[in-house]
Write a protein that holds these residues in place. Structure first.
Motif, PDB file in Angstrom:
ATOM      1  N   GLU A  69       0.838  -1.203   0.000  1.00 37.11           N
ATOM      2  CA  GLU A  69       0.000   0.000   0.000  1.00 37.11           C
ATOM      3  C   GLU A  69       0.870   1.249   0.000  1.00 37.11           C
ATOM      4  N   MET A  70       0.561   2.153  -0.916  1.00 35.86           N
ATOM      5  CA  MET A  70       1.290   3.413  -0.973  1.00 35.86           C
ATOM      6  C   MET A  70       0.954   4.261   0.251  1.00 35.86           C
ATOM      7  N   LEU A  71       1.919   5.098   0.654  1.00 34.11           N
ATOM      8  CA  LEU A  71       1.712   5.934   1.824  1.00 34.11           C
ATOM      9  C   LEU A  71       0.545   6.898   1.620  1.00 34.11           C
ATOM     10  N   THR A  72       0.349   7.372   0.394  1.00 29.53           N
ATOM     11  CA  THR A  72      -0.771   8.267   0.104  1.00 29.53           C
ATOM     12  C   THR A  72      -2.101   7.584   0.377  1.00 29.53           C
ATOM     13  N   ASP A  73      -2.246   6.334  -0.081  1.00 37.16           N
ATOM     14  CA  ASP A  73      -3.493   5.597   0.131  1.00 37.16           C
ATOM     15  C   ASP A  73      -3.704   5.298   1.608  1.00 37.16           C
ATOM     16  N   TYR A  74      -2.625   4.952   2.321  1.00 36.87           N
ATOM     17  CA  TYR A  74      -2.775   4.643   3.734  1.00 36.87           C
ATOM     18  C   TYR A  74      -3.152   5.889   4.535  1.00 36.87           C
ATOM     19  N   LEU A 122       0.448  14.713  10.643  1.00 36.28           N
ATOM     20  CA  LEU A 122      -0.246  14.656   9.353  1.00 36.28           C
ATOM     21  C   LEU A 122       0.485  15.466   8.293  1.00 36.28           C
ATOM     22  N   ASP A 123       1.053  16.596   8.681  1.00 39.98           N
ATOM     23  CA  ASP A 123       1.780  17.430   7.720  1.00 39.98           C
ATOM     24  C   ASP A 123       3.024  16.716   7.207  1.00 39.98           C
ATOM     25  N   ARG A 124       3.793  16.104   8.106  1.00 37.56           N
ATOM     26  CA  ARG A 124       4.991  15.393   7.681  1.00 37.56           C
ATOM     27  C   ARG A 124       4.638  14.156   6.858  1.00 37.56           C
ATOM     28  N   ALA A 125       3.582  13.459   7.249  1.00 37.24           N
ATOM     29  CA  ALA A 125       3.154  12.290   6.487  1.00 37.24           C
ATOM     30  C   ALA A 125       2.734  12.682   5.074  1.00 37.24           C
ATOM     31  N   ALA A 126       2.056  13.825   4.929  1.00 42.90           N
ATOM     32  CA  ALA A 126       1.640  14.290   3.607  1.00 42.90           C
ATOM     33  C   ALA A 126       2.852  14.611   2.735  1.00 42.90           C
ATOM     34  N   ARG A 127       3.897  15.215   3.315  1.00 43.36           N
ATOM     35  CA  ARG A 127       5.099  15.542   2.538  1.00 43.36           C
ATOM     36  C   ARG A 127       5.845  14.271   2.115  1.00 43.36           C
ATOM     37  N   PHE A 128       5.919  13.294   3.008  1.00 50.29           N
ATOM     38  CA  PHE A 128       6.536  12.021   2.640  1.00 50.29           C
ATOM     39  C   PHE A 128       5.722  11.311   1.559  1.00 50.29           C
ATOM     40  N   ALA A 129       4.399  11.406   1.653  1.00 46.85           N
ATOM     41  CA  ALA A 129       3.535  10.759   0.665  1.00 46.85           C
ATOM     42  C   ALA A 129       3.734  11.367  -0.721  1.00 46.85           C
ATOM     43  N   GLU A 130       3.876  12.688  -0.782  1.00 44.87           N
ATOM     44  CA  GLU A 130       4.117  13.346  -2.070  1.00 44.87           C
ATOM     45  C   GLU A 130       5.455  12.915  -2.662  1.00 44.87           C
TER      46      GLU A 130
END
Length: 250
Positions: A69-74, A122-130
């Motif tokens: 599962e991609m980090l974006t989807d998770y 959530l902000d750091r997770a969003a940057r890693f997902a991108e």
């Protein structure tokens, strides 16, 4: 609606209703509602069965990232599930989220530098997902460029490929003639032409492209051993494109 009277609040609430809720509002007896608080209590009591049940916060511990599962989807799945739980604890959600993500650079960064707030997580997770999504697209582009090959490119002879032709692999026509002799063979037979001499002394001769072709029809014998022996004796010839005529340089 701040500071409005109860009468305005009730009429304004009716403007937001539709379908079954609107039918319920119009079925209320006259003068049965005196305040907006009465209207809210009756409305919630009538539609109590339609209110979705909240899940316990402990369900977030089971929400782990899949192996592929991609980090974006998770991250999207985590946010959606967080809206359905009861008494969501942002402080307790930080270690749960860190523990549930798959091992890798993202998990290692969270362990080494644990975010202090849920919003920072959530902000750091969003940057890693991108960054993860951009890297995935980059790999697909590079893989696509590697897979693109020319027409019949897999059959073109590369440097160092091909097997040496022994006496058993020499092809002869039915009339007994042999394939055209190579440059070295012509030199032995003293059959070099002027064109061959120029080509043999070229400092950087152009490499010829070769396509190996199997000659033969539906033959081979009646038994498996005969067919195997026939297949091993097939001649592998070379189809060579003649070089273009060289033009003199001024």
């Amino acid at each position: 609606m701040a500071g409005a009277s109860d009468a305005v609040m009730c009429r304004g609430f009716f403007a937001t209703l539709d379908g079954q809720a609107q039918d319920w509002f119009t079925s209320l007896p006259e003068r049965s509602i005196s305040t907006f608080t009465d209207l809210s209590r009756k409305f919630l009591s009538y539609f109590a069965s339609s209110i979705p049940k909240k899940k316990p916060f402990s369900n977030m511990c089971k929400l782990e990232q899949g192996s592929t599962e991609m980090l974006t989807d998770y991250l999207n799945r985590w946010k959606k599930e967080a809206r359905t739980v009861e008494n969501f604890d942002e402080k307790a959600a930080i270690p749960i989220f860190t523990s549930n993500v798959r091992s890798g650079p993202f998990h290692r960064d969270f362990v080494q530098n644990r975010p202090k707030t849920y919003a920072a997580l959530l902000d750091r997770a969003a940057r890693f997902a991108e960054a993860d999504e951009a890297e995935r697209k980059k790999k697909e582009e590079e893989r696509g460029r590697r897979d693109k090959r020319g027409y019949l490119g897999q059959y073109v002879k590369r440097t160092g490929q091909g097997r040496p032709q022994g006496p058993g692999n020499v092809w002869k026509k039915k009339g007994g003639s042999e394939p055209p002799a190579s440059g070295s063979r012509k030199r032995e037979l003293d059959q070099l032409t002027e064109e061959d001499e120029k080509e043999s002394y070229e400092p950087h001769p152009r490499e010829k492209q070769v396509i190996h072709v199997i000659f033969g029809g539906p033959e081979g014998g009646d038994t498996q051993s005969e067919r195997k022996k026939w297949a091993q004796n097939l001649y592998v010839g070379e189809v060579v494109r003649q070089p273009h005529e060289k033009k003199p340089k001024r």
